[in-house]
Write a protein that holds these residues in place. Structure first.
Motif, PDB file in Angstrom:
ATOM      1  N   ARG A   1      10.492   7.499   7.442  1.00 50.17           N
ATOM      2  CA  ARG A   1       9.730   7.512   8.692  1.00 50.17           C
ATOM      3  C   ARG A   1       9.706   8.896   9.312  1.00 50.17           C
ATOM      4  NH1 ARG A   1      10.814   1.996  12.063  1.00 50.17           N
ATOM      5  NH2 ARG A   1       9.786   0.649  10.555  1.00 50.17           N
ATOM      6  N   GLY A   2       8.522   9.313   9.736  1.00 47.85           N
ATOM      7  CA  GLY A   2       8.366  10.582  10.423  1.00 47.85           C
ATOM      8  C   GLY A   2       8.379  11.790   9.510  1.00 47.85           C
TER       9      GLY A   2
ATOM     10  N   ILE B   1       0.838  -1.200   0.000  1.00 47.83           N
ATOM     11  CA  ILE B   1       0.000   0.000   0.000  1.00 47.83           C
ATOM     12  C   ILE B   1       0.871   1.248   0.000  1.00 47.83           C
ATOM     13  CG2 ILE B   1      -1.672   1.327   1.350  1.00 47.83           C
ATOM     14  CD1 ILE B   1      -2.776  -1.400   2.306  1.00 47.83           C
ATOM     15  N   THR B   2       1.947   1.226   0.789  1.00 48.58           N
ATOM     16  CA  THR B   2       2.865   2.365   0.843  1.00 48.58           C
ATOM     17  C   THR B   2       3.481   2.624  -0.527  1.00 48.58           C
ATOM     18  OG1 THR B   2       3.375   1.916   3.163  1.00 48.58           O
ATOM     19  CG2 THR B   2       4.954   3.263   1.947  1.00 48.58           C
TER      20      THR B   2
ATOM     21  N   HIS C   1       6.787  15.340   0.923  1.00 51.13           N
ATOM     22  CA  HIS C   1       8.202  15.725   0.941  1.00 51.13           C
ATOM     23  C   HIS C   1       9.087  14.588   0.450  1.00 51.13           C
ATOM     24  CE1 HIS C   1       7.358  18.958   4.248  1.00 51.13           C
ATOM     25  NE2 HIS C   1       6.771  19.232   3.089  1.00 51.13           N
ATOM     26  N   ASN C   2       8.745  13.362   0.851  1.00 55.10           N
ATOM     27  CA  ASN C   2       9.506  12.193   0.381  1.00 55.10           C
ATOM     28  C   ASN C   2       9.402  12.055  -1.134  1.00 55.10           C
ATOM     29  OD1 ASN C   2      10.255  11.429   2.996  1.00 55.10           O
ATOM     30  ND2 ASN C   2       8.434  10.168   3.260  1.00 55.10           N
TER      31      ASN C   2
ATOM     32  N   LYS D   1      12.036   3.512  -3.064  1.00 53.42           N
ATOM     33  CA  LYS D   1      12.198   2.170  -2.492  1.00 53.42           C
ATOM     34  C   LYS D   1      13.471   2.081  -1.664  1.00 53.42           C
ATOM     35  CE  LYS D   1       9.717  -0.300  -6.132  1.00 53.42           C
ATOM     36  NZ  LYS D   1       9.870  -1.199  -7.288  1.00 53.42           N
ATOM     37  N   MET D   2      14.556   2.689  -2.172  1.00 51.42           N
ATOM     38  CA  MET D   2      15.813   2.674  -1.433  1.00 51.42           C
ATOM     39  C   MET D   2      15.660   3.427  -0.115  1.00 51.42           C
ATOM     40  SD  MET D   2      19.745   3.740  -2.528  1.00 51.42           S
ATOM     41  CE  MET D   2      19.138   4.503  -3.965  1.00 51.42           C
ATOM     42  N   ALA D   3      15.006   4.584  -0.142  1.00 51.19           N
ATOM     43  CA  ALA D   3      14.792   5.366   1.076  1.00 51.19           C
ATOM     44  C   ALA D   3      13.897   4.612   2.058  1.00 51.19           C
ATOM     45  CB  ALA D   3      14.193   6.726   0.733  1.00 51.19           C
ATOM     46  N   LEU D   4      12.870   3.955   1.538  1.00 46.78           N
ATOM     47  CA  LEU D   4      11.956   3.184   2.380  1.00 46.78           C
ATOM     48  C   LEU D   4      12.677   2.014   3.037  1.00 46.78           C
ATOM     49  CD1 LEU D   4       8.956   2.864   3.247  1.00 46.78           C
ATOM     50  CD2 LEU D   4       8.677   1.356   1.279  1.00 46.78           C
ATOM     51  N   ASN D   5      13.514   1.317   2.275  1.00 43.19           N
ATOM     52  CA  ASN D   5      14.261   0.182   2.813  1.00 43.19           C
ATOM     53  C   ASN D   5      15.243   0.602   3.899  1.00 43.19           C
ATOM     54  OD1 ASN D   5      12.992  -1.693   1.197  1.00 43.19           O
ATOM     55  ND2 ASN D   5      14.527  -1.605  -0.396  1.00 43.19           N
TER      56      ASN D   5
END
Length: 149
Positions: A123-124, A83-84, A129-130, A114-118
């Motif tokens: 988070r936060g 979902i994210t 912005h992401n 995906k790299m940032a999420l991994n």
């Protein structure tokens, strides 16, 4: 790090993470492989101090999807990570369409996301912005003539 080569930029700086099951180029963010099957058992400590097994169990005679082997969060039958990523694709696509960027830029931005999420860098932070940061990185690496304010 691995000795394989990125198909996108030719870099040999590839990060392979068996716990996540993927291989990502750390120079351009291109996802070389995802959903790698590994035979390792990895554990993670939860904030409450309990241990949790990472990954999914796949039986020898399995013909369908894997069954959960650990705590995964589901909403309406979908896994939270899916979902994210779906919401990120919508946001990044919307932003790229406003900037008149092509599909390649959308895909590259998603790889950066995906790299940032991994690496838990999202988070936060506000998702807008992401998404904007990933599009900005893509514009800088691709050398597009965009002025992002």
């Amino acid at each position: 790090m691995s000795t394989s080569k990125c198909r996108n930029c030719g870099s040999t700086d590839i990060e392979t993470d068996p716990a996540r099951g993927d291989a990502v180029c750390t120079d351009c963010g291109f996802v070389l492989e995802d959903q790698l099957i590994v035979s390792e058992t990895a554990f993670k400590e939860t904030p409450s101090g309990n241990m949790m097994v990472l990954g999914q169990f796949v039986a020898n005679d399995s013909t369908g999807g894997a069954t959960g082997f650990g705590a995964t969060y589901h909403v309406n039958g979908k896994e939270s990570r899916g979902i994210t990523l779906q919401n990120a694709r919508k946001g990044i696509t919307h932003l790229c369409m406003q900037l008149q960027l092509n599909q390649h830029c959308i895909d590259t931005s998603m790889n950066f996301y995906k790299m940032a999420l991994n690496r838990q860098l999202t988070r936060g932070r506000k998702q807008a912005h992401n998404h904007a940061a990933c599009v900005y990185i893509t514009c800088r690496t691709e050398g597009t003539a965009q002025y992002l304010v």
